[in-house]
Design an enzyme around this catalytic site. Structure first.
Site, PDB file in Angstrom:
ATOM      1  CD  GLU A   1      -1.154  -0.226   3.724  1.00 48.12           C
ATOM      2  OE1 GLU A   1      -2.062   0.573   3.909  1.00 48.12           O
ATOM      3  OE2 GLU A   1      -0.957  -1.224   4.452  1.00 48.12           O
TER       4      GLU A   1
ATOM      5  CE  LYS B   1       7.334   5.598   5.416  1.00 49.59           C
ATOM      6  NZ  LYS B   1       6.753   6.831   5.958  1.00 49.59           N
TER       7      LYS B   1
ATOM      8  NE  ARG C   1       1.532   3.769  11.945  1.00 48.00           N
ATOM      9  CZ  ARG C   1       2.450   2.845  12.205  1.00 48.00           C
ATOM     10  NH1 ARG C   1       3.731   3.165  12.109  1.00 48.00           N
ATOM     11  NH2 ARG C   1       2.102   1.627  12.552  1.00 48.00           N
TER      12      ARG C   1
ATOM     13  NE  ARG D   1       6.964   6.810  15.421  1.00 48.55           N
ATOM     14  CZ  ARG D   1       8.006   7.046  14.646  1.00 48.55           C
ATOM     15  NH1 ARG D   1       7.851   7.089  13.348  1.00 48.55           N
ATOM     16  NH2 ARG D   1       9.189   7.254  15.162  1.00 48.55           N
TER      17      ARG D   1
ATOM     18  CD  GLU E   1       1.115   8.542   7.879  1.00 46.59           C
ATOM     19  OE1 GLU E   1       1.220   7.356   8.273  1.00 46.59           O
ATOM     20  OE2 GLU E   1       2.071   9.340   7.845  1.00 46.59           O
TER      21      GLU E   1
ATOM     22  NE  ARG F   1      11.533  -5.743  18.147  1.00 41.43           N
ATOM     23  CZ  ARG F   1      10.871  -6.176  19.223  1.00 41.43           C
ATOM     24  NH1 ARG F   1      10.074  -7.196  19.124  1.00 41.43           N
ATOM     25  NH2 ARG F   1      11.026  -5.574  20.387  1.00 41.43           N
TER      26      ARG F   1
ATOM     27  CE  LYS G   1      11.271   3.781   7.461  1.00 36.11           C
ATOM     28  NZ  LYS G   1      11.078   4.887   8.391  1.00 36.11           N
TER      29      LYS G   1
END
Lengths: 330, 532
Positions: free
Chosen positions: B227, B229, B234, B249, B277, B394, B400
């Site tokens: 999808e 970015k 965020r 975030r 987002e 992680r 991304k």
């Protein structure tokens, strides 16, 4: 008006009336050397004049060169001027140079520190009209802790490493700093020295300085040994040969946390062979000089500070490195 | 503050992660209870408001040390840290004060409402009772920005070790807005810390790593969901038991800044948490980031602003539904439930499902990525369909894959020494482009070069300084760098009339003379193209 007694030219700090240069960075007919660190004592000149302690190192570093030795305070006539060496307290044998002509005295400090280190001849202020002073640490953030307290911190770290089974590796200049540490830490456990450190130690022992014996820094080390090595060896990964290690540096720059972190060392011990801010100011006042010319360090800021205090002060452009952080080591 | 100073010394005296965690865990087991809470707060970036401006502190420290103010300014860039500079110049203390960390924090809270003369007297007195380390820590508390070389992840691990709780539970417990002055340690680690939005506490965000290898290495495309970015903020919208909260975030509660999204929350079934987002959105696409920026700093939002930069939540993931924590379920399942939830809401709400970009092979996806800018996105997100929603950043399941940055070659015109471990090195540069015959500064950057390059350039700067303005040096316009950036936006505040988004140095162009740098006209054209 007479020409200044000393002024920089392409080769170094020149004394035209005496026919010599002080710590020249290019070959000259006669070089007068304050101390044997590489940025002050370079090869290629025809003749050298220095103290016996410096001469020992000079011969070790530069091979067979023509060296004339002069003891502390012993006057030597050069051309129209008289020069003499006076202890600078920077490293064993290091000197300030007094240059006199009729009615005028200059003193070139070389590198110096005002607090005794237990091995180098202690700094002696010399009265003069013009004082050419280094100011590597010429900012008020530099105030050295007591040497005894820093040596105690090193011993604690060393003991902690021994208990944890890792090898403590301490980065320190091969000439001067390393021997000061060896002398100050002797008796606390076995000390192993990098070949560059041992080379300087041997030359100093031969010149009569009481540098304790050390072990060669080669595996296997006896349990609980401390390794002393030049900073460049630590940067180059030399310490890897001993297995798990904890690294540290001994330098005035270690007073600044960010600089210690940049070196990637776990510990930093604040031990410098240069004068701190109070030391520089005290030394300058003790000479009684009305004029101060500054070399290596924060010369512009320190000159302004001295000028605001009523002295005539300026900066001299030189090629000395001082106690550098990134190139030669800590 | 002795116990806290000892912790600091232990953390500062090692570069090993295991040793840091051990020192922290020991502290969290044995330190006085309120100090533990404050330590967690400080290490997770919750600091009290600055009680005193930095300029005042420099002034008072110079006065106490009997030094001219300009000399302190000279020393500051060498040290690279204001708290440390002040600690180093002050004269030795005449007394010894011993207050615990929490006592100092209470003392600081009491400082803010007092007048300047009283604050000055209090701070001079405090300095006079502390040793060098104590002063450094005290100044850090005063000025904020206390990192101590410990990441949030490391602290979470230490807390888990000290309390015997799972790391993920600790991470969840520390989210949200809790007040260290009124929270007990046991409640904090149990997740019972009270505070605004406590009932609608967010889940720790799962973050993606940048994709550096070719995407083919990820294996079968069928296992991956792609999808856009999106280039916004965020956020997590949580609706639980009548409370609606929008979290950024950094665990900051931003509900008040986006009232339209709070209204959206009221339309959601209770027990819902959506990760997405926040974008400024008009018609069919996002507005430039600059539009969203107008919304970020405002606590009260005018009707005009609401109309000019309406916010929308682009939904990525469903973390909770019907009060049930879905994070362990596969992404494909969470996504399907999210799609169903969005489809079932009344029309007109500022919520969209971030569209999936189906692709048959990696080549097709690369082609889609090339269209990201035209869509208003900054690249692609790749999520393994079978992946759980993890904690923190992680590797492995989420990637991304950003578009290549825009680039322009520019010449360095100003240099300034860096901070912390970059003290005494010139690492912060200002760059200029050509505009007719003039060189016009247009961007600042301080990252992208190696330590060796920074050292080499620092030596060059010292030898090529034309003029000094405090810590800033104007240098000979000679060194050329390739500057990468993500976009350009109009900025009347800047001389160039525009500002770059995320400028950084991609490389030092030793091969390029300053005569061949780019022009401001290029960036103006880019600006016009973006606006159109």
């Amino acid at each position: 008006m007479r020409a200044p007694l000393l002024s920089p030219d392409a080769a170094g700090l020149a004394c035209p009336e005496g026919g010599f240069h002080v710590d020249p960075w290019r070959p000259v007919p006669r070089a007068v050397i304050t101390h044997a660190h590489a940025d002050h004592a370079r090869g290629g000149s025809d003749a050298y004049l220095c103290t016996p302690g410096t001469a020992a190192m000079l011969r070790q570093r530069l091979g067979t060169v023509q060296v004339q030795e002069a003891g502390w305070g012993e006057p030597v006539a050069l051309g129209a001027v008289t020069v003499s060496f006076h202890p600078a307290g920077h490293v064993p044998g290091s000197a300030q140079l007094r240059v006199a002509r009729a009615g005028e005295v200059w003193v070139v400090s070389g590198d110096y520190k005002t607090a005794p280190d237990g091995l180098s001849e202690a700094f002696e202020p010399v009265a003069c009209d013009t004082f050419v002073s280094e100011c590597t640490f010429g900012l008020p953030v530099f105030r050295w802790p007591d040497q005894g307290a820093e040596l105690a911190r090193i011993r604690d770290w060393w003991a902690g490493c021994a208990a944890a089974g890792v090898v403590p590796v301490l980065g320190a200049y091969s000439l001067g700093k390393a021997q000061r540490l060896i002398a100050g830490l002797a008796g606390a456990g076995p000390i192993a020295a990098h070949p560059a450190v041992e080379g300087a130690s041997a030359a100093l022992r031969a010149a009569g300085y009481p540098v304790p014996d050390t072990l060669p820094a080669a595996p296997p080390l006896p349990p609980g040994a401390l390794v002393i090595a030049p900073p460049a060896a630590l940067a180059g990964g030399w310490a890897g040969r001993f297995g798990p290690a904890s690294t540290a540096f001994a330098s005035g720059w270690m007073a600044i946390r960010g600089l210690r972190r940049r070196r990637g060392a776990e510990r930093g011990f604040v031990l410098s062979d240069h004068a701190d801010w109070p030391g520089l100011n005290a030394a300058i006042r003790a000479t009684g000089a009305a004029r101060v010319l500054l070399t290596h360090g924060t010369t512009a800021a320190f000159a302004r500070y001295l000028a605001e205090g009523g002295l005539e002060a300026g900066a001299l452009a030189t090629a000395y490195a001082g106690e550098s952080l990134d190139e030669a080591g800590a | 503050m002795r116990r806290f100073a000892a912790l600091f010394a232990a953390l500062d005296g090692t570069t090993g992660t295991a040793a840091k965690v051990a020192a922290l865990a020991d502290y969290f087991r044995t330190a006085p209870e309120p100090d533990r809470v404050w330590t967690v707060a400080l290490l997770s970036g919750r600091r009290p408001k600055r009680a005193v401006a930095a300029a005042r502190l420099r002034e008072w420290a110079a006065e106490a040390a009997g030094l001219p103010r300009w000399l302190v300014e000279e020393a500051y860039p060498v040290v690279g840290d204001l708290a440390e500079t002040i600690a180093l110049i002050l004269p030795p203390p005449s007394r010894a004060t011993d207050r615990s960390l929490s006592d100092w924090m209470a003392w600081l809270a009491g400082l803010a409402p007092r007048d300047e003369a009283a604050r000055k007297a209090a701070i001079l007195e405090a300095w006079d009772g502390l040793d060098a380390t104590g002063r450094f820590l005290f100044n850090k508390l005063l000025t904020g920005g206390f990192r101590m070389g410990v990441s949030r992840g490391l602290m979470t691990r230490a807390l888990a070790e000290a309390t015997g709780r799972a790391e993920t539970d600790i991470a969840a417990a520390l989210t949200g807005a809790w007040d260290p002055a009124t929270t007990r340690f046991a409640d904090l680690v149990a997740g019972a810390g009270a505070g605004p939005g406590a009932d609608a506490r967010p889940y720790p965000f799962f973050l993606a790593y940048p994709l550096e290898d070719p995407p083919e290495r990820l294996g079968d495309p069928a296992h991956w969901h792609a999808e856009w970015k999106w280039d916004g903020i965020r956020g997590q919208l949580v609706a639980r038991g009548g409370t609606v909260a929008l979290w950024s975030r950094g665990d900051e509660l931003v509900t008040d800044r986006f009232p339209e999204l709070a209204a959206l929350g009221n339309a959601l079934p209770p027990g819902t948490a959506i990760d997405g987002e926040v974008l400024a959105w008009a018609g069919h696409g996002p507005l430039p980031f600059a539009a969203l920026q107008t919304r970020i700093g405002r606590k009260t939002v005018s009707r005009k602003l609401l109309a000019e930069a309406p916010a929308l939540l682009m939904a990525y993931d469903l973390l909770e539904a019907g009060g049930e924590d879905l994070r362990a379920a596969p992404f494909a399942l969470r996504r399907a439930r999210l799609a169903a939830l969005v489809a079932g809401l009344p029309p007109g709400l500022p919520l969209r499902l971030s569209p999936e970009l189906p692709f048959a092979d990696w080549g097709a996806l690369a082609a889609a990525r090339a269209q990201a800018r035209a869509t208003g996105a900054e690249g692609l997100m790749l999520k393994r369909r079978a992946s759980a929603y993890g904690v923190g950043r992680r590797r492995g399941d989420w990637w991304k894959w950003k578009v290549e940055p825009f680039t322009v070659d520019a010449v360095m015109v100003y240099a300034q020494a860096g901070h912390g471990r970059r003290a005494t090195l010139f690492t912060d540069y200002t760059f200029a482009l050509r505009d007719g015959d003039a060189l016009v500064p247009f961007a600042k950057a301080y990252s992208g070069l190696t330590d060796a390059e920074f050292r080499e350039i620092s030596a060059w700067v010292r030898a090529h300084t034309l003029e000094r303005f405090g810590p800033v040096r104007r240098v000979v316009p000679e060194l050329v760098f390739e500057i990468g950036f993500e976009g350009v936006q109009p900025s009347p505040r800047h001389k160039a009339g525009l500002a770059l988004r995320f400028p950084r140095m991609l490389r030092w162009r030793r091969d390029k003379p300053a005569a061949e740098i780019g022009t401001l006209a290029e960036l103006r054209a880019l600006l016009a193209a973006q606006a159109g």
